[in-house]
Design a protein around this motif. Structure first.
Motif, mmCIF file in Angstrom:
data_model
loop_
_atom_site.group_PDB
_atom_site.id
_atom_site.type_symbol
_atom_site.label_atom_id
_atom_site.label_comp_id
_atom_site.label_asym_id
_atom_site.label_seq_id
_atom_site.Cartn_x
_atom_site.Cartn_y
_atom_site.Cartn_z
ATOM 1 N N LEU A 87 14.888 40.039 15.858
ATOM 2 C CA LEU A 87 14.787 41.589 15.537
ATOM 3 C C LEU A 87 15.426 42.251 16.636
ATOM 4 O O LEU A 87 15.154 41.896 18.033
ATOM 5 C CB LEU A 87 13.479 42.052 15.141
ATOM 6 C CG LEU A 87 13.332 41.679 13.677
ATOM 7 C CD1 LEU A 87 11.832 42.201 13.335
ATOM 8 C CD2 LEU A 87 14.018 41.899 12.651
ATOM 9 N N PHE B 32 18.761 41.244 13.667
ATOM 10 C CA PHE B 32 18.600 41.940 12.524
ATOM 11 C C PHE B 32 17.878 43.418 12.884
ATOM 12 O O PHE B 32 17.310 43.406 14.041
ATOM 13 C CB PHE B 32 17.626 41.284 11.547
ATOM 14 C CG PHE B 32 18.252 40.082 10.912
ATOM 15 C CD1 PHE B 32 18.081 38.830 11.609
ATOM 16 C CD2 PHE B 32 19.022 40.143 10.081
ATOM 17 C CE1 PHE B 32 18.641 37.567 10.952
ATOM 18 C CE2 PHE B 32 19.695 39.073 9.379
ATOM 19 C CZ PHE B 32 19.374 37.567 9.937
ATOM 20 N N PRO B 33 18.165 44.422 12.139
ATOM 21 C CA PRO B 33 17.659 45.842 12.571
ATOM 22 C C PRO B 33 16.234 45.800 12.008
ATOM 23 O O PRO B 33 15.851 45.568 11.004
ATOM 24 C CB PRO B 33 18.499 46.710 11.860
ATOM 25 C CG PRO B 33 19.016 45.936 10.652
ATOM 26 C CD PRO B 33 18.875 44.424 10.995
ATOM 27 N N THR B 34 15.268 46.316 12.911
ATOM 28 C CA THR B 34 13.858 46.415 12.617
ATOM 29 C C THR B 34 13.695 47.631 11.588
ATOM 30 O O THR B 34 12.971 47.602 10.637
ATOM 31 C CB THR B 34 12.984 46.753 13.817
ATOM 32 O OG1 THR B 34 13.577 45.892 14.911
ATOM 33 C CG2 THR B 34 11.538 46.821 13.591
ATOM 34 N N PHE C 181 23.502 43.423 14.206
ATOM 35 C CA PHE C 181 23.286 44.642 13.851
ATOM 36 C C PHE C 181 23.020 45.579 14.975
ATOM 37 O O PHE C 181 22.129 45.471 15.885
ATOM 38 C CB PHE C 181 22.336 44.785 12.881
ATOM 39 C CG PHE C 181 22.481 44.500 11.368
ATOM 40 C CD1 PHE C 181 22.142 42.811 11.102
ATOM 41 C CD2 PHE C 181 23.018 45.258 10.424
ATOM 42 C CE1 PHE C 181 22.558 42.263 10.119
ATOM 43 C CE2 PHE C 181 23.392 44.474 9.214
ATOM 44 C CZ PHE C 181 22.904 43.230 8.933
ATOM 45 N N SER D 58 12.952 36.448 12.772
ATOM 46 C CA SER D 58 13.541 37.640 12.515
ATOM 47 C C SER D 58 12.749 38.730 11.551
ATOM 48 O O SER D 58 13.093 39.549 11.017
ATOM 49 C CB SER D 58 14.941 37.227 11.562
ATOM 50 O OG SER D 58 14.546 36.376 10.725
#
Lengths: 582, 173
Positions: free
Chosen positions: A330, A354-356, A388, A305
C-alpha cells in the motif's frame, strides 16, 4: 485427393503418422497458441488436436458457444472461462449483464462429463450451478473462482460435500454471500486429497478444529490461504502440522501476542522452508510481522497490499527477503518505503503499489514520483509495475524506463483525472512517449494524467507489441484513438472511458476488431448510429450498447464490441442493446 | 490557469459532467495541490469541496476493485463515540450506515439528543449538541463537511460536543 486403399500411394501413406502417434505428440504441446496453430495445418492435424485437446482457454465467454466448444473438443478436461468486461470490477457494468456459467455446465454435462477443472473469472455463478457441478462431474477436482458473483457459502458446501476427488478450491475476490463457515465442515472425515485451499475471500469464521484436522489429513497440501478471521493460535498449529506449504495466506495477523507466543510462532515459521508466497496480513502489527522473518529466505512473492505498513516497518522486513521477485504494497509505505525496496530487492521483477485511501486528498499518506524512481534504480529487472499516485512528472517516468527498459506491463494511475506534470504543468505525453519508445517488449499499458492526442500518436508509432491498452480521461480528438487502431497491430484488448472519441474513432478500428478480443468505450462521444454502422459492416462482431437511465436515445453510453462465432447473444438484459448486421 | 481551461475544453468535461478544477494549475504553485484548507473544522472553500466530491463521485474511479475497497475499509470501521457528560463511550460500525442522515439518526437515538439542522456554511444550528469527529491527522472536524466516502476512511472516533465548546466549532466565524 480421392484415395481408396487399392489406389493408395505407398510413399504418401508411409509418411503419415498413425493417429495415436500424432495425438501423443500433440499432447506434449501445452500452450493454447501452439495448439491453435497446429490445428490449422491440415484436416488430419485439426482432428488429432480436437481429440487430444485437454484444456481450453476462452477469454470471452460470448466469443463462442458451449455447443461449439463441446463439439470440437469432445474430451476436454479443463476449462478456463472469462466473462464480464474488466470494467465490471469498477461497477461500470450492470449486475444482470450476463456471463452465467450454467449453460456451459449443462452442455458439458451431456457431452464431456469427464470435466476435471473449471477456472472462472468475472462470471455469474449461482449456488444451483455449483450444486449441478458437484453432482454431475464425478472426476471433478479443481475449482477456481476469481471476481465472480451470484453464489453463497451454501454453494461451496455442496462442492465440499460431493467432490470426492477435489484437489483445488480457490475462492478469490468474489461477490460472495457469506452465510456461514459451515461449508468447511462439509468435507468428509476421510477426505484428504486437497492441495490448494484458498478461502481468504470469506469473512465468517470457520471451525478451527475442523480446519486443523483437514490440514493434517491433506499431506499434499501446498497452498493454504486463510481468511481474515483466522487467529494466530490457529495459524501456529497449522504451520506445525503443514511445514510443506509453498504458499501461505496468514489471515489478519493482528492478535496481541505474549513474548512467549511470539517466539513460538516465529519458531513455527522457521519450519516452513518451502514457502515462496506470503499474503494476508490484513491488520498486521509491526511487532507481529517480525515473526515471519525465518520463513522469508526463499520468498519470491510478498503480498502486503492489505496492510497499512509504514516505511520503517517495510524497511525492517525486506532485508529478510533477498530473493523477492514480486511485491505488492500500500502507498502507506511512502517514498521512503520504496527506497528500501530499491535498496534491498535486486531481483525484483514486479511491484504493485495500491492506494490506502483513494479519496483522501492528504499528500502525506501517499507515494510520489521519487518512490517509483528509487525502485527503478535498485531493481533493474523490473518488468511489471502498477502504481497509484497523486503526482508524477514526465522526467521521472523517463528515468524509470531508462533504468528498466524491459517493461512488459506498465500501469500508471495518477488518481486525479487529467492532472498534468506537477513541476512543469505540461501534459504527461512525454512520459508515455518515453515508455513506448524505450520498452520494446511492452504488452500492457495503462495511461493517466493530462494527455493529448500526442500520447496516442506515440503509442501507435512505437508500441508495436502492445496487446492491452487502458485509457481514461485522455485525448483531444478522434485522432487519438485512430492512431492506436492504425498502429498497434497486435492489440487484443482496448478499454476507454471518458475520452472525446466519437463515431469516426470507433469506425477507424473496423479492420482491427476481428483480431481483437474486445473493445470497451464508455462516457465517450459514440452514438447509437455509429454502433449500428459498425455492426452493419462487421457481421462477425457483436456490438452491444448499455443504456443508462435518463440518457439521450442517440447516445451510446457504454459500448462493448467483441468478435464472436456464436452470433448475437440471447441472454442480454433489457438495458443491453445488441446490434448486428441482420 | 489558462492552460488548464484549454485542456478542460478539449476533454469535453461538460459531456461527462465533471466539475473538476485541475490541482497544480492555478491555485497552488508547484506542489501538486497540498491543501490544508479542508483540515480546519470550518466549511471548506468551494473549489476544494467540489474537487474532492467530484473525485468521490466518479463511478469506478480510481480503478480499484470493490473487493479491495471494502477490505481496506474494514480497518477503521468500528469507531468509539463519546458524548460530553455521558459516563461511558459507545462503539459503532460506520459500515452499517449509508450516509450522514442515517448516522446522525443512529447517534441521536443512542445518546438521546437532537443534533440540529446542518448546513455547509453554519454547521449545526438549533441545538447545543454538535457531532464532531477526529480524523487521521488528529484534527477535530464537523461531521458532514466531507463526502461520506472520505469520512468513512478518515474518521477515527466521534465526539458529540455540548455547550460552549460546541458553539465555537462550525457555527460560523
Amino acid at each position: 485427393m480421392d484415395l481408396t486403399p487399392k489406389q493408395s500411394i505407398p510413399a504418401a501413406e508411409s509418411t503419415r503418422f498413425p493417429d495415436e502417434v500424432l495425438e501423443r505428440v500433440l499432447t506434449l504441446l501445452k500452450s493454447p497458441k501452439d495448439r491453435n496453430a497446429v490445428s490449422l495445418v491440415c484436416k488430419d492435424w485439426y482432428t488429432a488436436d480436437s481429440w487430444s485437446r485437454r484444456h481450453v482457454f476462452i477469454g470471452n465467454c460470448y466469443s463462442v458457444s458451449p455447443e461449439i466448444v463441446a463439439r470440437r473438443f469432445p474430451r476436454i478436461r479443463s476449462v478456463t472461462l472469462k466473462g464480464k468486461p474488466r470494467f465490471s470490477d469498477f461497477n461500470l457494468v450492470p449486475d444482470n449483464w450476463g456471463a452465467d456459467v450454467h449453460s456451459w455446465l449443462l452442455v458439458f454435462a451431456s457431452g464431456s462429463p469427464f470435466l476435471e477443472e473449471l477456472r472462472l473469472k468475472r462470471m455469474r455463478v449461482t449456488d444451483g450451478s455449483l450444486e449441478f457441478l458437484a453432482l454431475n462431474f464425478p472426476n471433478f477436482r479443481a475449482l477456481s473462482l476469481l471476481s465472480c458473483d451470484g453464489f453463497s457459502t451454501s454453494g461451496l458446501a455442496t462442492v465440499a460435500t460431493h467432490c470426492k476427488n477435489l484437489i483445488e478450491l480457490d475462492i478469490q475476490e468474489n461477490g460472495i454471500e457469506d452465510l456461514s463457515g459451515e461449508w468447511l465442515s462439509c468435507f468428509p472425515d476421510n477426505f484428504s486429497t486437497l492441495e490448494v485451499l484458498n478461502f481468504s475471500n470469506l469473512i465468517t469464521d470457520v471451525n478451527t478444529e475442523v480446519l486443523e484436522r483437514l490440514v493434517s489429513r491433506c499431506r499434499s497440501l501446498k497452498v493454504l490461504k486463510l481468511n481474515r478471521s483466522s487467529s494466530l493460535d490457529c495459524l501456529h498449529r497449522l504451520l506445525t502440522s503443514a511445514p510443506q506449504l509453498t504458499e501461505l495466506g496468514v489471515g489478519s495477523f493482528s492478535q496481541e501476542l505474549t513474548p512467549q507466543q511470539h517466539a513460538e510462532l516465529k519458531h513455527a515459521f522457521g519450519f516452513c522452508k518451502n514457502l515462496t508466497v506470503l499474503s494476508g496480513f490484513w491488520d498486521a502489527t509491526a511487532l507481529n510481522l517480525s515473526a515471519v522473518y525465518p520463513a522469508c529466505s526463499g520468498l519470491s512473492f510478498l503480498n502486503l497490499s492489505y496492510t497499512a505498513l509504514q516505511s520503517q516497518e517495510l524497511a525492517s522486513l525486506l532485508p529478510h527477503c533477498p530473493c523477492l521477485r514480486r511485491l505488492w504494497v500500500l502507498d502507506s509505505v511512502g517514498d521512503r518505503g520504496l527506497e528500501a525496496v530499491g535498496a534491498n530487492c535486486p531481483s525484483l521483477e514486479e511491484i504493485r503499489v495500491f492506494p490506502t485511501d483513494p479519496f483522501d486528498e492528504d499528500m502525506l499518506h501517499t507515494v510520489t514520483e521519487s518512490g517509483i524512481v528509487a525502485v527503478s534504480q535498485g531493481c533493474p529487472k523490473l518488468h511489471y509495475i502498477l502504481y497509484f499516485c497523486r503526482q508524477m512528472t514526465n522526467a521521472a517516468v523517463a528515468t524509470v524506463v531508462r533504468n528498466c527498459p524491459d517493461f512488459t506491463h506498465f500501469r500508471l494511475c495518477i488518481m486525479n483525472p487529467g492532472q498534468p506534470d506537477h513541476t512543469t504543468n505540461q501534459p504527461m505525453d512525454e512520459a508515455f512517449g518515453a515508455v513506448v519508445k524505450t520498452c520494446k517488449k511492452l504488452k500492457r499499458l495503462s495511461i493517466s494524467g493530462l494527455l493529448t492526442d500526442l500520447t496516442f500518436k506515440y503509442i501507435g508509432e512505437y508500441a508495436k507489441n502492445l496487446e492491452a491498452l487502458s485509457v481514461a480521461f485522455a485525448g483531444s480528438s478522434d485522432l487519438g484513438m485512430q492512431y492506436v487502431m492504425e498502429g498497434c497491430s497486435k492489440l487484443k484488448k482496448l478499454e476507454i472511458r471518458d475520452c472525446p472519441f466519437g463515431n469516426a474513432a470507433l469506425l477507424s478500428g473496423l479492420e482491427r476488431y476481428e483480431s481483437m478480443r474486445s473493445l470497451w468505450m464508455s462516457a465517450c462521444n459514440v452514438t447509437v448510429d455509429g454502433c449500428k454502422a459498425l455492426a452493419r459492416q462487421m457481421p462477425r462482431l457483436n456490438v452491444e450498447v448499455m443504456k443508462e437511465e435518463g440518457s439521450d436515445d442517440c447516445k451510446a453510453d457504454k459500448v462493448y464490441v467483441y468478435r464472436t462465432v456464436a452470433g448475437p447473444r440471447r441472454d442480454a438484459p433489457p438495458s443491453v442493446l445488441t446490434f448486428s448486421s441482420l | 490557469m489558462e492552460g488548464g481551461v484549454a485542456y478542460e475544453q478539449g476533454l469535453n468535461l461538460k459531456a461527462t459532467e465533471l466539475t473538476l478544477g485541475l490541482p497544480g494549475t492555478g491555485e497552488t504553485e508547484g506542489q501538486g495541490g497540498v491543501r490544508n484548507n479542508n483540515k480546519r473544522p470550518m466549511p471548506t472553500s468551494e473549489t476544494n469541496e467540489e474537487e474532492s466530491q467530484a473525485l468521490a463521485q466518479i463511478v469506478g474511479w480510481p480503478p480499484i476493485r470493490s473487493y479491495r475497497k471494502n477490505s481496506l475499509q474494514e480497518n477503521g470501521m468500528y469507531v468509539k463515540v463519546s458524548m460530553d457528560g455521558a459516563p461511558y463511550l459507545r462503539k459503532i460500525d460506520l459500515k452499517v450506515y449509508r450516509g450522514y442522515p442515517e448516522l446522525l439518526k443512529a447517534l441521536e437515538a443512542m445518546f438521546k439528543f437532537a443534533a440540529g439542522v446542518y448546513s455547509e456554511r453554519e454547521g449545526y444550528k438549533g441545538s447545543e449538541y454538535v457531532p464532531t469527529y477526529e480524523d487521521k491527522d488528529g484534527d477535530w472536524m464537523l461531521v458532514g463537511d466531507v463526502p461520506w466516502d472520505m469520512f468513512m476512511s478518515s474518521c477515527k472516533r466521534l465526539r458529540i460536543m455540548k455547550g460552549s465548546e460546541a458553539r465555537g466549532l462550525g457555527c460560523g466565524v
